[in-house]
Scaffold this motif. Sequence first.
Motif, PDB file in Angstrom:
ATOM      1  N   PHE A  41       0.839  -1.415   0.041  1.00  0.00           N
ATOM      2  CA  PHE A  41       0.096   0.010  -0.056  1.00  0.00           C
ATOM      3  C   PHE A  41       0.987   1.335  -0.047  1.00  0.00           C
ATOM      4  O   PHE A  41       0.655   2.179  -0.896  1.00  0.00           O
ATOM      5  CB  PHE A  41      -0.919   0.079   1.206  1.00  0.00           C
ATOM      6  CG  PHE A  41      -1.881   1.295   1.530  1.00  0.00           C
ATOM      7  CD1 PHE A  41      -3.065   1.086   0.884  1.00  0.00           C
ATOM      8  CD2 PHE A  41      -1.592   2.226   1.921  1.00  0.00           C
ATOM      9  CE1 PHE A  41      -3.680   2.432   0.628  1.00  0.00           C
ATOM     10  CE2 PHE A  41      -2.261   3.367   2.058  1.00  0.00           C
ATOM     11  CZ  PHE A  41      -3.452   3.464   1.287  1.00  0.00           C
ATOM     12  N   GLY A  42       1.857   1.327   0.931  1.00  0.00           N
ATOM     13  CA  GLY A  42       2.631   2.484   0.887  1.00  0.00           C
ATOM     14  C   GLY A  42       3.416   2.541  -0.325  1.00  0.00           C
ATOM     15  O   GLY A  42       3.648   3.775  -0.686  1.00  0.00           O
ATOM     16  N   LEU A  43       3.886   1.607  -0.838  1.00  0.00           N
ATOM     17  CA  LEU A  43       4.943   1.765  -1.973  1.00  0.00           C
ATOM     18  C   LEU A  43       4.019   2.227  -3.068  1.00  0.00           C
ATOM     19  O   LEU A  43       4.386   3.139  -3.914  1.00  0.00           O
ATOM     20  CB  LEU A  43       5.517   0.255  -2.636  1.00  0.00           C
ATOM     21  CG  LEU A  43       6.420   0.186  -3.670  1.00  0.00           C
ATOM     22  CD1 LEU A  43       7.564   1.027  -3.619  1.00  0.00           C
ATOM     23  CD2 LEU A  43       6.763  -1.160  -3.898  1.00  0.00           C
ATOM     24  N   PHE A  44       2.796   1.474  -3.505  1.00  0.00           N
ATOM     25  CA  PHE A  44       1.989   2.096  -4.527  1.00  0.00           C
ATOM     26  C   PHE A  44       1.347   3.469  -4.486  1.00  0.00           C
ATOM     27  O   PHE A  44       1.268   4.257  -5.247  1.00  0.00           O
ATOM     28  CB  PHE A  44       1.006   0.879  -4.822  1.00  0.00           C
ATOM     29  CG  PHE A  44       1.445   0.017  -5.800  1.00  0.00           C
ATOM     30  CD1 PHE A  44       1.210   0.032  -7.286  1.00  0.00           C
ATOM     31  CD2 PHE A  44       2.039  -1.300  -5.349  1.00  0.00           C
ATOM     32  CE1 PHE A  44       1.574  -0.777  -7.955  1.00  0.00           C
ATOM     33  CE2 PHE A  44       2.531  -2.457  -5.894  1.00  0.00           C
ATOM     34  CZ  PHE A  44       2.263  -2.193  -7.314  1.00  0.00           C
ATOM     35  N   LEU A  45       1.174   3.837  -3.163  1.00  0.00           N
ATOM     36  CA  LEU A  45       0.432   5.224  -2.930  1.00  0.00           C
ATOM     37  C   LEU A  45       1.689   6.116  -3.094  1.00  0.00           C
ATOM     38  O   LEU A  45       1.545   7.124  -3.894  1.00  0.00           O
ATOM     39  CB  LEU A  45       0.174   5.383  -1.392  1.00  0.00           C
ATOM     40  CG  LEU A  45      -0.471   6.434  -0.971  1.00  0.00           C
ATOM     41  CD1 LEU A  45      -1.513   7.022  -1.886  1.00  0.00           C
ATOM     42  CD2 LEU A  45      -0.751   6.609   0.409  1.00  0.00           C
ATOM     43  N   SER A  46       2.932   6.022  -2.867  1.00  0.00           N
ATOM     44  CA  SER A  46       4.054   6.893  -2.937  1.00  0.00           C
ATOM     45  C   SER A  46       4.408   6.981  -4.549  1.00  0.00           C
ATOM     46  O   SER A  46       4.352   8.164  -5.292  1.00  0.00           O
ATOM     47  CB  SER A  46       5.317   6.391  -2.258  1.00  0.00           C
ATOM     48  OG  SER A  46       5.079   6.205  -1.073  1.00  0.00           O
ATOM     49  N   MET A  47       4.342   5.980  -5.292  1.00  0.00           N
ATOM     50  CA  MET A  47       4.650   5.735  -6.807  1.00  0.00           C
ATOM     51  C   MET A  47       3.414   6.682  -7.388  1.00  0.00           C
ATOM     52  O   MET A  47       3.769   7.459  -8.284  1.00  0.00           O
ATOM     53  CB  MET A  47       4.927   4.548  -7.334  1.00  0.00           C
ATOM     54  CG  MET A  47       6.124   3.884  -6.891  1.00  0.00           C
ATOM     55  SD  MET A  47       6.275   2.287  -7.810  1.00  0.00           S
ATOM     56  CE  MET A  47       5.131   1.295  -7.326  1.00  0.00           C
ATOM     57  N   ILE A  84      -1.138  10.455 -16.141  1.00  0.00           N
ATOM     58  CA  ILE A  84      -1.984  10.654 -14.992  1.00  0.00           C
ATOM     59  C   ILE A  84      -3.367   9.798 -15.228  1.00  0.00           C
ATOM     60  O   ILE A  84      -3.746   8.930 -14.117  1.00  0.00           O
ATOM     61  CB  ILE A  84      -2.568  12.029 -14.909  1.00  0.00           C
ATOM     62  CG1 ILE A  84      -1.282  12.774 -14.457  1.00  0.00           C
ATOM     63  CG2 ILE A  84      -3.408  12.072 -13.377  1.00  0.00           C
ATOM     64  CD1 ILE A  84      -1.461  14.395 -14.197  1.00  0.00           C
ATOM     65  N   CYS A  85      -4.112   9.752 -16.188  1.00  0.00           N
ATOM     66  CA  CYS A  85      -5.222   8.981 -16.476  1.00  0.00           C
ATOM     67  C   CYS A  85      -5.162   7.440 -16.323  1.00  0.00           C
ATOM     68  O   CYS A  85      -5.530   6.691 -15.613  1.00  0.00           O
ATOM     69  CB  CYS A  85      -6.046   9.318 -17.935  1.00  0.00           C
ATOM     70  SG  CYS A  85      -6.579  10.941 -17.696  1.00  0.00           S
ATOM     71  N   LEU A  86      -3.845   7.037 -17.026  1.00  0.00           N
ATOM     72  CA  LEU A  86      -3.506   5.558 -16.914  1.00  0.00           C
ATOM     73  C   LEU A  86      -3.164   5.172 -15.538  1.00  0.00           C
ATOM     74  O   LEU A  86      -3.940   4.079 -15.220  1.00  0.00           O
ATOM     75  CB  LEU A  86      -2.246   5.206 -17.648  1.00  0.00           C
ATOM     76  CG  LEU A  86      -1.539   3.974 -17.832  1.00  0.00           C
ATOM     77  CD1 LEU A  86      -2.671   3.178 -18.408  1.00  0.00           C
ATOM     78  CD2 LEU A  86      -0.539   3.892 -18.812  1.00  0.00           C
ATOM     79  N   THR A  87      -2.444   5.852 -14.812  1.00  0.00           N
ATOM     80  CA  THR A  87      -2.189   5.217 -13.333  1.00  0.00           C
ATOM     81  C   THR A  87      -3.501   5.403 -12.525  1.00  0.00           C
ATOM     82  O   THR A  87      -3.582   4.463 -11.764  1.00  0.00           O
ATOM     83  CB  THR A  87      -1.001   5.866 -12.876  1.00  0.00           C
ATOM     84  OG1 THR A  87      -1.465   7.562 -12.717  1.00  0.00           O
ATOM     85  CG2 THR A  87       0.219   5.929 -13.673  1.00  0.00           C
ATOM     86  N   SER A  88      -4.319   6.396 -12.724  1.00  0.00           N
ATOM     87  CA  SER A  88      -5.469   6.528 -12.049  1.00  0.00           C
ATOM     88  C   SER A  88      -6.639   5.464 -12.316  1.00  0.00           C
ATOM     89  O   SER A  88      -7.546   5.295 -11.607  1.00  0.00           O
ATOM     90  CB  SER A  88      -6.033   8.027 -12.272  1.00  0.00           C
ATOM     91  OG  SER A  88      -5.032   9.089 -11.657  1.00  0.00           O
ATOM     92  N   THR A  89      -6.261   4.809 -13.483  1.00  0.00           N
ATOM     93  CA  THR A  89      -7.376   3.799 -13.941  1.00  0.00           C
ATOM     94  C   THR A  89      -7.231   2.582 -12.897  1.00  0.00           C
ATOM     95  O   THR A  89      -8.279   1.936 -12.640  1.00  0.00           O
ATOM     96  CB  THR A  89      -7.149   3.289 -15.187  1.00  0.00           C
ATOM     97  OG1 THR A  89      -7.421   4.581 -16.101  1.00  0.00           O
ATOM     98  CG2 THR A  89      -8.043   2.482 -15.867  1.00  0.00           C
ATOM     99  N   THR A  90      -5.835   2.222 -12.490  1.00  0.00           N
ATOM    100  CA  THR A  90      -5.683   0.916 -11.961  1.00  0.00           C
ATOM    101  C   THR A  90      -5.363   0.965 -10.536  1.00  0.00           C
ATOM    102  O   THR A  90      -6.070   0.388  -9.598  1.00  0.00           O
ATOM    103  CB  THR A  90      -4.524   0.102 -12.562  1.00  0.00           C
ATOM    104  OG1 THR A  90      -3.620   1.026 -12.634  1.00  0.00           O
ATOM    105  CG2 THR A  90      -5.054  -0.306 -14.188  1.00  0.00           C
ATOM    106  N   VAL A  91      -4.567   2.042 -10.206  1.00  0.00           N
ATOM    107  CA  VAL A  91      -4.001   2.141  -8.828  1.00  0.00           C
ATOM    108  C   VAL A  91      -4.858   2.401  -7.603  1.00  0.00           C
ATOM    109  O   VAL A  91      -4.945   1.721  -6.628  1.00  0.00           O
ATOM    110  CB  VAL A  91      -2.679   2.908  -8.714  1.00  0.00           C
ATOM    111  CG1 VAL A  91      -2.189   3.144  -7.423  1.00  0.00           C
ATOM    112  CG2 VAL A  91      -1.508   2.527  -9.737  1.00  0.00           C
ATOM    113  N   PRO A  92      -5.682   3.456  -7.651  1.00  0.00           N
ATOM    114  CA  PRO A  92      -6.583   3.789  -6.633  1.00  0.00           C
ATOM    115  C   PRO A  92      -7.360   2.612  -6.296  1.00  0.00           C
ATOM    116  O   PRO A  92      -7.662   2.468  -5.106  1.00  0.00           O
ATOM    117  CB  PRO A  92      -7.425   4.721  -7.259  1.00  0.00           C
ATOM    118  CG  PRO A  92      -6.627   5.223  -8.501  1.00  0.00           C
ATOM    119  CD  PRO A  92      -6.127   4.328  -8.793  1.00  0.00           C
TER     120      PRO A  92
END
Length: 328
Positions: A41-47, A84-92
Amino acid sequence: MLHFLFPDSHDHPTEPMNSTKCLEFLLLGFSEEPKVQPLIFGLFLSMYLIAVFGNLLIILATTSDSHLHTPMYFFLSILSFTDICLTSTTVPKMLVNIQTQSKVITYAGCITQMFFFLLFVVFDDLLLTVMAYDRYVAICHPLHYSVIMNPWLCGQLALASWTIGALHALLHSLMALRLSFCTRVEIPHFYCDFTKLVHLACSDAFINDMVMYFTSLLLGGGPLSGILYSYCKIVSSIHTIPSAQGKHKAFSTCASHLSVVSLFYCTGLGVYLSSAATHSSHSSERASVMYTVVTPMLNPFIYSLRNKDIKRALKRLFGAKDKRTDFS
């Protein structure tokens, strides 16, 4: 980046297991160990935060500085928005699942996530091709650059890339709707990957496979061929420049883009092909992380560290005094 380019070669299930209308899927993620979840969680939130704020700074810098209102930085700002959109599609969604200790994603949510993921991956790929063409015109036809790369053409190229990406995503999403799934479908990934989803279907997915391979060749090989052709022409043109300083200046104008292209394709193709060879779902997940999170996170650093104009615009954005000597 390119899961849509090289579909997995797993066999389809041969036994019809309770085929019904599936209402939800389970995203298995990276690990089921409770002790590892906070670290992930911390790693992916930071990235994710670095990727979002880094690309947002690029957008603000290119739009606020009138000196950067050129085709090159116009496409760069769109690329940053797409990242921004690409990462926001999966990570959140993955972060929410870890925080709530739930792996569930609804059927509608999975199809929606798959649509936007395919849209932004293809749009990203096509934008890099358009940016390669922009650099080709700038270096090989510098006297006609402003005429060829006019605002109308730039807008049309961006619109065409967006349209192709949307049609590609819509095609695969509609074809996924025709598939039936068994109850309690578990997706061995941290997001709804289309190739994984198709190979988990209980119904015949032969047509889906054929369409995947066709679009892989068309939208994967086509843009890559265009980029390679553009850079072959660029290298050939640079060799004709007599002075070493002129060669360095010409190459420096496309060094950042070449770095991003290399990162995009090397992480997407190299890592994914190695994972496909081992048929490992964990290797496939690591490949996905490289081009869906790591690459968008590194792109702003590549452009800001190697580009004096971006550095200058960022200093102006934060109110720092502009000194030419700072960029030497």
